[in-house]
Design a protein around this motif. Structure first.
Motif, PDB file in Angstrom:
ATOM      1  N   GLY A   1       0.836  -1.191   0.000  1.00 51.77           N
ATOM      2  CA  GLY A   1       0.000   0.000   0.000  1.00 51.77           C
ATOM      3  C   GLY A   1       0.867   1.236   0.000  1.00 51.77           C
ATOM      4  N   ASP A   2       0.214   2.385   0.105  1.00 50.54           N
ATOM      5  CA  ASP A   2       0.942   3.642   0.075  1.00 50.54           C
ATOM      6  C   ASP A   2       1.742   3.822   1.354  1.00 50.54           C
ATOM      7  N   LEU A   3       2.869   4.499   1.214  1.00 50.70           N
ATOM      8  CA  LEU A   3       3.655   4.857   2.393  1.00 50.70           C
ATOM      9  C   LEU A   3       3.176   6.225   2.858  1.00 50.70           C
ATOM     10  N   VAL A   4       2.765   6.297   4.112  1.00 52.24           N
ATOM     11  CA  VAL A   4       2.225   7.556   4.612  1.00 52.24           C
ATOM     12  C   VAL A   4       3.051   8.059   5.792  1.00 52.24           C
ATOM     13  N   LEU A   5       3.570   9.268   5.658  1.00 54.87           N
ATOM     14  CA  LEU A   5       4.223   9.922   6.782  1.00 54.87           C
ATOM     15  C   LEU A   5       3.231  10.939   7.313  1.00 54.87           C
ATOM     16  N   ASN A   6       2.888  10.812   8.573  1.00 53.40           N
ATOM     17  CA  ASN A   6       1.879  11.691   9.139  1.00 53.40           C
ATOM     18  C   ASN A   6       2.477  12.573  10.229  1.00 53.40           C
ATOM     19  N   ARG A   7       2.670  13.828   9.904  1.00 53.00           N
ATOM     20  CA  ARG A   7       3.150  14.842  10.839  1.00 53.00           C
ATOM     21  C   ARG A   7       4.407  14.415  11.592  1.00 53.00           C
ATOM     22  N   ILE A   8       5.399  13.883  10.884  1.00 49.66           N
ATOM     23  CA  ILE A   8       6.604  13.451  11.592  1.00 49.66           C
ATOM     24  C   ILE A   8       7.585  14.608  11.781  1.00 49.66           C
ATOM     25  N   SER A   9       8.248  14.576  12.921  1.00 48.10           N
ATOM     26  CA  SER A   9       9.276  15.558  13.243  1.00 48.10           C
ATOM     27  C   SER A   9      10.473  14.803  13.791  1.00 48.10           C
ATOM     28  N   LYS A  10      11.654  15.370  13.585  1.00 43.18           N
ATOM     29  CA  LYS A  10      12.850  14.820  14.224  1.00 43.18           C
ATOM     30  C   LYS A  10      13.673  15.979  14.740  1.00 43.18           C
ATOM     31  N   ARG A  11      13.865  15.977  16.055  1.00 50.71           N
ATOM     32  CA  ARG A  11      14.669  17.035  16.672  1.00 50.71           C
ATOM     33  C   ARG A  11      15.920  16.444  17.289  1.00 50.71           C
ATOM     34  N   TYR A  12      17.044  17.133  17.089  1.00 50.05           N
ATOM     35  CA  TYR A  12      18.295  16.795  17.789  1.00 50.05           C
ATOM     36  C   TYR A  12      18.585  17.972  18.696  1.00 50.05           C
ATOM     37  N   GLY A  13      18.261  17.856  19.974  1.00 48.15           N
ATOM     38  CA  GLY A  13      18.427  18.994  20.865  1.00 48.15           C
ATOM     39  C   GLY A  13      17.565  20.145  20.383  1.00 48.15           C
TER      40      GLY A  13
END
Lengths: 375, 301
Positions: A11-23
């Motif tokens: 199926g489709d790959l869905v990224l939903n409101r992802i965030s990545k913080r380093y410090g």
């Protein structure tokens, strides 16, 4: 072995409101993205824009600080990388130096307990046309060959999604062109979703069905190569994909499907559908090859001066200065209509309204320029 | 034009000179090492070799030997000291395995998990070399002594006999050997683990291998050069060591090094000592060759 534990979702790959913080640093900022099943998708952006971090989160090598990732109906956000039906072609290939090419490709199959390893590996080697190298070690292969083995090692597992992290970055220009075509061919043959991370706009445009241009952890614009090139929505996209002339203008009137704008006493028209802002201050954008060295037409600037000229084979590139000291780039095809101008010549410029676009005037005119080749 | 020609000529002249110089440089560089080796290794080994086949004439003074090419010295020396001989390799083998078991996690931790403490930990690994080898070995006899911390802790355990002694036991000798050669194991292991590209480990995870399988299939094979180097650097000197057995052992834990030492200095039986030294050298050479062949890392070492 752990075969039954690898997720087999499609199926489709869905990224939903992802965030990545380093410090304090926010590498990926509240990103939402749907990548259709079976498409060739490119994440394009300058270095440090968060594209590789996004890719690593899909692979499971980084965990998002917030948001979810799913394939089809299954949430894979916290799945270990070895449980995901996703494989990666690493930037420097990361082949196992102690294993033969055959064993490198067989690695994933053996881990999942696949029975017919030999024929699967041979099929993958045939796909990348390197069957004769099966017994060599990675160290004995050239960069281009290692690259293709890295693709074979990932594809042999028939993942739902194949991630490619700047896979052509280490190759020289000619080989890169060749591999671009090769990868496109492989994608069509196997029909799985490819997500290609690159900072090379030409590479993205050549290969991908859909391109997402990323900047500072966010997606600036998403669409086909033509869409992004012909109708960019931000100054960053306009400058990052190819070259672009941006002129600061003010809106005079909006009526009849046309927006009339002016700059330093000159009046131009832009089709209303190609203006992406309701602001009164706009940036008028027009690509260098759309400019003509002529003085008739509705959109024209007279009394310009040629300040630079370079011959690049298929075209001649001019730098032309407007009466109000703005430098514009003009490409002219080297065919029968050639003007053959010299430095200091007086010239007029004109263009068709449908080739222009209007962007919000509050942006930096130089956003995204000169970023594409800094790696 | 003439000027140009002039420069080309002088350039080629300079090139010829530097070529001549360059061809001499390697020999000059290798000379000190070569002279050193000849004086302190090649000549002694020949003298040792010739001593090993000497015989003490009937009624001659202690320490007087004549060359009779008696190769039976080797057989006699070996038969008389079989027990110590086997024990040396046994102790060295156990110490090597123990050192590997202790060093691998340590080196792995320093290479992959230590972060900013990496250099401090490396200094700590080397730190024991700052004090004398002899003193550190003596310290072990105190650590393992009757009033030492190890035994007094062990006595708290219910199944420990009051009469348990740790000094002057095989345990003490092997512990000493393990301890003394630990840095020689840790450093090569660290060097080879640190060279592993972390992306190959990520790739393994990406290809459906969990942490344990990644360790077994990728980390261990890639660290084999370090394992081989470390085990050799531990096993070879440990097999010939006599300090640990002398300071921490008893007469029944004597190793071949102790026999050689006493033959040379106490008994003044030079031929037997020389023959034993040669046998030890030959055995180690054979074992090492077999080991490197077996581990299949000849191209990596």
């Amino acid at each position: 072995m752990a075969n039954s534990k690898v997720l087999q979702d499609t199926g489709d790959l869905v990224l939903n409101r992802i965030s990545k913080r380093y410090g304090d640093f926010c590498a990926v900022d509240d990103l939402t993205l749907t990548i259709p099943d079976g498409s060739f998708f490119a994440l394009l952006g300058p270095s440090g824009c968060g594209k590789t971090t996004t890719l690593r989160m899909i692979a499971g090598l980084e965990e998002p600080s917030a948001g979810t990732i799913s394939i089809g109906d299954t949430d894979i956000t916290t799945q270990k990388p070895y449980r995901r039906n996703v494989n990666t072609v690493f930037q420097n290939y990361a082949l196992f130096p102690h294993l033969s090419i055959f064993e490198n490709i067989a690695f994933g199959l053996r881990r999942r307990g696949i029975k017919d390893v030999k024929s699967e590996v041979e099929k993958a080697l045939d796909l990348v046309e390197l069957a004769h190298l099966a017994e060599r070690k990675p160290g004995q292969l050239s960069g281009g060959q290692q690259q293709r083995i890295a693709v074979a090692r990932a594809i042999v597992n028939r993942p739902e999604v194949l991630l490619l992290d700047e896979p052509l970055g280490a190759l020289d220009l000619k080989l890169r062109r060749q591999m671009q075509i090769e990868l496109k061919r492989i994608q069509m043959e196997v029909g799985i979703t490819f997500i290609h991370v690159t900072h090379d706009q030409e590479e993205a445009m050549t290969m991908a069905d859909t391109i997402a241009v990323m900047n500072q952890g966010k997606i600036e614009q998403m669409g086909s190569a033509t869409e992004l090139y012909e109708a960019p929505k931000t100054a960053f996209v306009a400058n990052f994909l190819g070259q672009c002339n941006l002129i600061k203008v003010r809106v005079q009137s909006r009526s009849g499907g046309k927006v009339v704008v002016s700059a330093k006493g000159h009046t131009f028209e832009i089709p209303e559908s190609r203006v992406s802002s309701s602001n009164d201050s706009l940036l008028l954008g027009v690509r260098p090859e759309k400019l003509r060295l002529d003085g008739s037409g509705v959109n024209s600037i007279k009394e310009c001066l040629v300040t630079d000229r370079s011959f690049v084979g298929t075209s001649t590139q001019y730098l032309v200065r407007t009466p109000w000291d703005l430098e514009l780039v003009v490409f002219e095809q080297n065919d029968e209509g050639l003007h053959d101008l010299r430095l200091g010549d007086k010239v007029s410029l004109e263009w068709d309204s449908e080739h222009t676009f209007g962007l919000d005037g509050a942006q930096d005119v130089n956003a995204g320029a000169d970023l594409d080749d800094d790696e | 034009m003439a000027f140009l020609q002039g420069t080309t000529k002088s350039q080629s002249g300079a090139k010829g000179d530097s070529l001549k110089k360059r061809s001499l440089t390697p020999y000059l560089l290798i000379a000190p090492g070569l002279i050193w080796l000849i004086t302190f290794f090649v000549i002694p080994i020949f003298s040792l070799g010739s001593t090993s086949t000497m015989v003490r004439p009937q009624g001659a003074q202690i320490g007087t030997y004549v060359q009779e090419l008696r190769f039976a010295n080797y057989v006699d020396a070996f038969l008389a000291n079989q027990e110590q001989y086997v024990r040396s390799f046994l102790y060295a083998g156990i110490a090597t395995i123990l050192a590997l078991a202790i060093s691998y996690p340590l080196a792995y931790m320093i290479a992959f998990r230590a972060g900013k403490y990496r250099n401090i930990l490396l200094v700590l690994v080397v730190a024991p070399f700052f004090t004398s080898f002899l003193l550190r070995t003596v310290a072990w006899s105190q650590i393992l002594g009757d009033e030492g911390p190890v035994l007094s802790t062990l006595r708290f355990l219910p199944f420990i006999d009051e009469s348990l002694r740790l000094t002057a036991t095989p345990f003490a000798v092997v512990s000493g050997l393990t301890y003394n050669f630990l840095p020689f194991m840790t450093l090569p292991l660290y060097a080879s683990l640190e060279r592993i590209d972390p992306r190959t480990l990520e790739a393994s995870g990406d290809l459906y291998a969990n942490g344990f399988i990644t360790f077994r299939k990728v980390t261990v094979p890639l660290s084999m050069p370090g394992v081989v180097a470390g085990t050799l650097l531990t096993f070879i000197p440990a097999a010939g060591d006599y300090v640990n057995a002398a300071l921490l052992g008893n007469p029944s834990t004597k190793m071949i090094g102790n026999v050689i030492e006493s033959r040379f200095f106490a008994v003044v039986d030079y031929p037997t000592a020389a023959a034993l030294s040669f046998t030890l050298m030959a055995t180690i050479l054979i074992l090492v060759t077999l080991y490197i062949r077996k581990s299949g890392t000849d191209e990596l070492v």
